[in-house]
Design a protein around this motif. Structure first.
Motif, mmCIF file in Angstrom:
data_model
loop_
_atom_site.group_PDB
_atom_site.id
_atom_site.type_symbol
_atom_site.label_atom_id
_atom_site.label_comp_id
_atom_site.label_asym_id
_atom_site.label_seq_id
_atom_site.Cartn_x
_atom_site.Cartn_y
_atom_site.Cartn_z
ATOM 1 N N SER A 257 0.849 -1.199 0.000
ATOM 2 C CA SER A 257 0.000 0.000 0.000
ATOM 3 C C SER A 257 0.879 1.241 0.000
ATOM 4 C CB SER A 257 -0.914 0.006 1.218
ATOM 5 O OG SER A 257 -0.145 0.166 2.406
ATOM 6 N N ALA A 258 0.317 2.333 -0.478
ATOM 7 C CA ALA A 258 1.066 3.589 -0.494
ATOM 8 C C ALA A 258 1.499 3.992 0.908
ATOM 9 C CB ALA A 258 0.200 4.688 -1.112
ATOM 10 N N SER A 259 0.652 3.728 1.894
ATOM 11 C CA SER A 259 0.987 4.108 3.269
ATOM 12 C C SER A 259 2.174 3.313 3.798
ATOM 13 C CB SER A 259 -0.226 3.912 4.180
ATOM 14 O OG SER A 259 -0.658 2.552 4.163
ATOM 15 N N VAL A 260 2.210 2.014 3.520
ATOM 16 C CA VAL A 260 3.317 1.173 3.997
ATOM 17 C C VAL A 260 4.616 1.571 3.308
ATOM 18 C CG1 VAL A 260 4.230 -1.183 4.014
ATOM 19 C CG2 VAL A 260 1.852 -0.757 4.670
ATOM 20 N N LEU A 261 4.555 1.779 1.999
ATOM 21 C CA LEU A 261 5.753 2.153 1.254
ATOM 22 C C LEU A 261 6.310 3.490 1.743
ATOM 23 C CD1 LEU A 261 7.655 1.483 -1.129
ATOM 24 C CD2 LEU A 261 6.120 2.837 -2.580
ATOM 25 N N ALA A 262 5.436 4.469 1.958
ATOM 26 C CA ALA A 262 5.883 5.799 2.376
ATOM 27 C C ALA A 262 6.439 5.773 3.797
ATOM 28 C CB ALA A 262 4.723 6.787 2.282
ATOM 29 N N ALA A 263 5.718 5.125 4.697
ATOM 30 C CA ALA A 263 6.172 5.093 6.091
ATOM 31 C C ALA A 263 7.502 4.369 6.228
ATOM 32 C CB ALA A 263 5.111 4.429 6.968
ATOM 33 N N GLY A 281 0.424 33.260 7.717
ATOM 34 C CA GLY A 281 1.777 33.118 7.210
ATOM 35 C C GLY A 281 1.887 31.959 6.245
ATOM 36 N N PRO A 282 3.132 31.595 5.849
ATOM 37 C CA PRO A 282 3.326 30.508 4.884
ATOM 38 C C PRO A 282 2.753 29.186 5.378
ATOM 39 C CG PRO A 282 5.355 31.756 5.211
ATOM 40 C CD PRO A 282 4.402 32.212 6.277
ATOM 41 N N MET A 283 2.092 28.461 4.480
ATOM 42 C CA MET A 283 1.561 27.137 4.801
ATOM 43 C C MET A 283 2.641 26.112 4.474
ATOM 44 S SD MET A 283 -2.388 27.563 3.518
ATOM 45 C CE MET A 283 -2.962 26.246 4.583
ATOM 46 N N ARG A 284 3.033 25.333 5.478
ATOM 47 C CA ARG A 284 4.161 24.412 5.344
ATOM 48 C C ARG A 284 3.790 23.023 5.849
ATOM 49 N NH1 ARG A 284 8.968 27.311 4.799
ATOM 50 N NH2 ARG A 284 8.818 29.545 5.295
ATOM 51 N N SER A 285 4.467 22.040 5.301
ATOM 52 C CA SER A 285 4.378 20.677 5.807
ATOM 53 C C SER A 285 5.570 19.916 5.245
ATOM 54 C CB SER A 285 3.052 20.019 5.391
ATOM 55 O OG SER A 285 2.878 18.783 6.044
ATOM 56 N N HIS A 286 5.615 18.600 5.500
ATOM 57 C CA HIS A 286 6.735 17.771 5.044
ATOM 58 C C HIS A 286 6.246 16.783 3.994
ATOM 59 C CE1 HIS A 286 8.256 19.418 8.823
ATOM 60 N NE2 HIS A 286 9.470 19.175 8.351
ATOM 61 N N PHE A 287 7.030 16.647 2.918
ATOM 62 C CA PHE A 287 6.600 15.846 1.773
ATOM 63 C C PHE A 287 7.737 14.955 1.274
ATOM 64 C CE2 PHE A 287 4.009 19.622 1.911
ATOM 65 C CZ PHE A 287 2.733 19.165 1.613
ATOM 66 N N LEU A 288 7.315 13.885 0.582
ATOM 67 C CA LEU A 288 8.240 12.957 -0.052
ATOM 68 C C LEU A 288 7.661 12.557 -1.399
ATOM 69 C CD1 LEU A 288 10.712 10.975 0.033
ATOM 70 C CD2 LEU A 288 9.141 9.322 1.110
ATOM 71 N N ALA A 289 8.494 12.542 -2.424
ATOM 72 C CA ALA A 289 8.079 12.095 -3.760
ATOM 73 C C ALA A 289 8.820 10.808 -4.107
ATOM 74 C CB ALA A 289 8.358 13.168 -4.801
ATOM 75 N N LEU A 290 8.078 9.789 -4.499
ATOM 76 C CA LEU A 290 8.645 8.484 -4.842
ATOM 77 C C LEU A 290 8.152 8.073 -6.228
ATOM 78 C CD1 LEU A 290 7.855 6.628 -1.487
ATOM 79 C CD2 LEU A 290 10.090 7.531 -2.176
ATOM 80 N N ARG A 291 8.993 7.446 -6.999
ATOM 81 C CA ARG A 291 8.574 6.880 -8.269
ATOM 82 C C ARG A 291 8.037 5.479 -8.014
ATOM 83 N NH1 ARG A 291 7.400 10.080 -12.249
ATOM 84 N NH2 ARG A 291 8.152 8.653 -13.866
ATOM 85 N N VAL A 292 6.823 5.223 -8.494
ATOM 86 C CA VAL A 292 6.146 3.954 -8.224
ATOM 87 C C VAL A 292 5.415 3.491 -9.478
ATOM 88 C CG1 VAL A 292 5.838 4.489 -5.765
ATOM 89 C CG2 VAL A 292 4.042 5.090 -7.409
#
Length: 424
Positions: A257-263, A281-292
């Protein structure tokens, strides 16, 4: 807008109506269109025909009823002109797909059925329409609409006849309606920059394949349980025994699953990205991009069908980007998107496009609460499409005034109360 503000905008509105409603053949019909738009923009809790007519000095309830519910003017050329006028002004970064619901009583309003109603957050008696919007960080507007016809209406001749549904209109899934809109807009010379959509559409492998077949890039939300293979996974064909058909290549390992792969990559793999300025103010968060490579029976069948049109299939599933968000303080990733944009697309650009759908929530607030999109009380196919077109025109006019230098047309009540720091 109050009566004074509407009156101040009369000259500009007259020019707008003359252009947008040029396809409407009769002068008196165009005048009724002008009147209806003023009724929609004028302050008032209810934007159905009777209260609007009572608020307007030139309002005539019978005339407006006939103009919306019985008149034969074609709304499609009007919408086309709105699109041609608004797209250059907005300069959209994406087209956003969504659907909107209209709670209804009874069973005779066109295409009404018991179905999931987003306005109420549960199954209820309602109409549902699919819409496509041009969106940028600064402005947006609806481009086209399709009323969803539930399966129960497909062969109900009595209700279809009373509602005036054309014979060639039947049940069609919402994702297909969205693709139909893209095809129609393409026929108008409009090219989608990128398509964004929520998981109701992004989860659908057929919808994603339809976009790819049309050469349209996308960044669409998915659920965490969508299964994928890592990009470097390769299918292997089992040895052939010499009897029967040669076995097709298969991926040796099961998809995750996408959740298992990302975690599995851990929080340290995620990068902080800011995508726009919010009210605090600026809207921020943490991201990851993976080729799947998206897996699943339907994804496999679509890939095989596409490949066999050009020759044999080697079993390789198409490669896309999985974008994942893991907010600060969350125990695990929370949001997921798939994108077919080029592999070298910057992470910040993927995030910005994934998050740009907030603009259509802004649209819906104004269309519903400010302009009475869901206040139509008629039951017919013709009346619904006329009303939606007129609401779209009112929204386009207000958007133009806000985009114009030194705009003197006030924001609608829904715009004044919106949280983003930038107005439409």
């Amino acid at each position: 807008m109050d009566a004074h503000e509407v009156e101040r905008a009369r000259a500009k509105l007259a020019l707008f109506v003359a252009d947008v409603f040029a396809s409407v053949p009769r002068k008196d019909q165009r005048a009724k269109g002008d009147c209806y738009l003023r009724g929609l923009m004028l302050d008032g809790r209810r934007k159905s025909i009777q209260p609007m007519a009572e608020r307007l000095p030139d309002g005539n309830e019978q005339n407006l009823q006939q103009f919306v519910n019985q008149s034969t003017w074609d709304p499609v050329p009007v919408r086309r002109r709105i699109v041609q006028r608004m797209v250059p002004q907005i300069g959209p970064d994406a087209w956003a797909v969504d659907d909107v619901s209209f709670p209804k009583d009874g069973k005779m309003s066109v295409a009404v059925a018991r179905q999931y109603c987003g306005a109420l957050g549960k199954r209820a008696n309602c109409q549902v329409a699919v819409s496509v919007h041009a969106v940028s960080d600064a402005a947006s507007c609806p481009l086209q609409w399709r009323l969803f016809v539930p399966q129960e209406w497909a062969h109900d001749e009595v209700r279809r006849r009373k509602a005036g549904i054309p014979e060639d209109i039947g049940h069609r899934e919402k994702w297909r309606l969205a693709l139909d809109i893209f095809d129609e807009l393409a026929g108008w010379g409009m090219v989608a920059p990128v398509v964004v959509a929520d998981a109701g559409y992004g989860q659908n492998a057929d919808f994603r394949a339809g976009l790819s077949e049309r050469g349209i890039g996308y960044v669409v939300a998915i659920r965490s349980d969508v299964t994928v293979h890592p990009h470097d996974a390769r299918p292997i064909a089992p040895a052939w025994s010499g009897n029967g058909r040669r076995p097709q290549p298969r991926y040796r390992d099961k998809p995750s699953s996408a959740s298992v792969l990302a975690a599995g990559h851990g929080r340290q793999a995620f990068s902080e990205v800011a995508w726009r300025e919010g009210s605090r103010g600026p809207m921020r968060s943490h991201f990851l991009a993976l080729r799947v490579r998206p897996a699943g029976v339907r994804a496999r069948r679509l890939a095989q069908a596409a490949a066999t049109q050009e020759g044999s299939w080697d079993g390789v599933l198409p490669e896309v980007t999985l974008l994942v968000e893991w907010p600060e303080g969350a125990d695990a990733p929370t949001d997921y998107w798939l994108s077919n944009l080029p592999e070298n697309t910057p992470l910040a650009e993927l995030v910005r496009l994934a998050k740009i759908r907030w603009r259509i929530e802004h649209d819906y607030r104004e269309l519903k609460h400010g302009l009475g999109l869901d206040h139509f009380e008629g039951r017919s196919w013709t009346g619904w499409h006329h009303h939606v077109t007129l609401v779209t025109a009112a929204h386009a006019f207000l958007t133009e005034q806000r985009l114009a230098p030194k705009a003197d047309t006030a924001d609608s009540p829904s715009t004044r109360s919106s949280t983003p720091s930038r107005t439409c």
